[in-house]
Scaffold this active site. Structure first.
Site, short mmCIF file in Angstrom:
data_model
loop_
_atom_site.label_atom_id
_atom_site.label_comp_id
_atom_site.label_asym_id
_atom_site.label_seq_id
_atom_site.Cartn_x
_atom_site.Cartn_y
_atom_site.Cartn_z
N ASN A 1 12.63 11.39 17.86
CA ASN A 1 12.79 10.17 17.09
C ASN A 1 13.78 10.31 16.06
OD1 ASN A 1 12.23 7.78 15.80
ND2 ASN A 1 10.06 8.32 15.40
N ARG B 1 12.72 8.27 21.61
CA ARG B 1 12.54 6.91 21.05
C ARG B 1 13.92 6.38 20.99
NH1 ARG B 1 11.41 4.82 15.46
NH2 ARG B 1 10.74 2.55 15.59
N GLU C 1 3.25 7.01 18.46
CA GLU C 1 4.47 6.65 19.51
C GLU C 1 5.08 7.81 20.34
OE1 GLU C 1 5.43 5.21 15.58
OE2 GLU C 1 6.67 3.68 16.27
N HIS D 1 9.15 -2.04 17.70
CA HIS D 1 7.82 -1.46 17.54
C HIS D 1 6.86 -1.29 18.69
CE1 HIS D 1 8.43 -1.90 12.92
NE2 HIS D 1 8.70 -0.63 13.16
N ARG E 1 14.44 -3.33 4.12
CA ARG E 1 15.17 -4.60 4.91
C ARG E 1 14.50 -5.95 4.29
NH1 ARG E 1 13.93 -2.07 10.49
NH2 ARG E 1 13.37 -0.12 9.46
#
Ligand code: ADP
Length: 393
Positions: A10, A91, A377, A179, A239
């Site tokens: 990732n 990912r 994940e 996500h 962000r």
């Protein structure tokens, strides 16, 4: 470590997380995990075994992701130990309109992922760098790309579009959602633990440094707070979250900022960090007495609750809610404040259960259940990777 193993990677803009799974066992046991932080300067390399035992922990200087991988490959019994390794799962944040399901990476898919770099400037470039470097280091081993956008590709047109001309939609200007690997994991975990709820309408809040929310109907995503890029929706660590497009025009016209400056601003200097002027880290903000730190936390809580209401409306009602990722899994205060704001929907929090991490956060007499469920994940990527790698053997 000579049994069959998979390595999941990732890649972030300045970090590389990894996990190794035993591929010979249906349960896909996690054997190791770790991270190299602050790639590009002096950072920390940590590798831990599944029982938490620290295998490697030292400061390292790496100039880029390729150098970080070379370092990992040199570790005896490390995540890139060649013995038993049968493939890699990656990912990849943005798969664009075409790449939804996981794919075996070849030169064509690699070029497509590379072409999507402007849509995920923090994430797709390091993923491409990792794919290229690993192909050089481990020629012949398969690579499977798993896309964060993929889980959302079944959104109805009203959720998949902006109110802009159709021609731009066809060029790929869409509300992709992100996500997705986390929401896929949560959907599966709910189906195992509370199948009745999993069949219903669930709002999932993935609250980490990057944050988004998803509306699940029967385990499928029907809407997300994130859109074209991972800038949209909730305020995040650095962000902005949703911003009137007019603000961007104003920055360009009135302040003369060029595109590069606006991009750096929106990705790196806004969100909790920009609003508070204190930190991008929720723990620091919760501990701070600075008025703007308090405002940033208030703003975060307000927008999570507001988005839950919007997604409940998208679902036509709500049967449950899940909190996950760093803040969602570990901050009782944020969960409590969000659920108090959502009392009108029928949530009645059990503060003791919330303090101890749930998983059920609500009282027995609450009209609706809310849960805290740790996401995984990497495990989702490992499952897809094993399925695809076995399909090729
Ligand atoms: P990512 O994977 O997107 O980098 P994480 O899911 O690890 O992010 O979440 C990071 C966020 O979680 C940070 O804002 C951090 O402050 C927050 N966090 C972690 N632990 C806690 C905690 N105990 N209380 C509040 N916030 C926490």
């Amino acid at each position: 470590m000579q049994d069959r193993r998979l390595c999941v990677l990732n890649a972030g803009s300045s970090s590389l997380k990894f996990a190794v799974f035993g591929a010979g066992d249906d349960a896909l046991p996690r054997l190791q995990s770790g991270e190299i932080e602050r790639i590009g300067s002096e950072g920390r390399m940590q590798v831990a075994a599944s029982d938490g035992k620290v295998l490697h922990d030292r400061m390292v200087t790496t100039k880029d992701h390729a150098a970080a991988l070379s370092l990992l490959a040199e570790l005896p019994d490390g995540p890139l130990d060649k013995r038993g390794l049968i493939g890699f799962g990656h990912r990849v944040v943005h798969g664009g309109p075409d790449m939804a399901a996981p794919v075996l990476v070849d030169s064509v898919t690699l070029a497509k992922i590379e072409a999507l770099e402007p849509l995920a400037p923090l994430h797709n470039p390091p993923a491409v760098a990792v794919l290229k470097a690993l192909s050089d280091l481990f020629a012949g081993l398969p690579h499977v790309a798993c896309f964060d956008t993929g889980f959302h590709r079944g959104h109805p047109p009203v959720a998949d579009r902006f109110a802009i001309p159709d021609a731009l939609y066809r060029e790929g200007v869409r509300r992709y959602g992100f996500h997705g690997l986390s929401y896929e994991y949560i959907g599966g975990a709910l189906a195992e633990r509370v199948p009745d709820i999993a069949l219903g309408r669930v709002v999932v809040a993935h609250l980490g440094s990057g944050a988004s929310m998803c509306a699940l109907a029967g385990g499928r995503s029907i809407d997300s707070s994130m859109g074209f890029t991972a800038l949209d929706g909730l305020p995040m660590g650095t962000r902005s979250g949703s911003l009137d497009a007019g603000v961007i025009l104003w920055l360009q016209q009135q302040k003369g900022w060029d595109v590069g400056r606006v991009e750096r601003f929106l990705y790196a200097d806004c969100g909790l960090k920009g609003l508070s002027g204190v930190s991008n880290d929720m723990r620091t903000l919760l501990a701070s007495s600075a008025p703007l730190a308090k405002l940033a936390v208030d703003y975060f809580v307000y927008h999570v609750a507001r988005t839950a209401g919007a997604l409940a409306a998208a679902l036509g009602g709500i049967d449950g809610m899940v909190f996950t990722a760093g803040i969602g899994e570990r901050s009782p205060e944020i969960r409590s404040r969000v659920l108090h704001r959502l009392r009108w929907l029928g949530f009645s929090i059990d503060e003791a259960a919330n303090q101890s991490g749930g998983p059920l956060l609500t009282r027995a007499d609450s009209a609706l259940p809310a849960y805290a469920i740790p996401t995984d994940e990497e495990l989702v990527i490992a499952r897809h990777t094993r399925a695809m790698v076995q399909g090729t053997q």
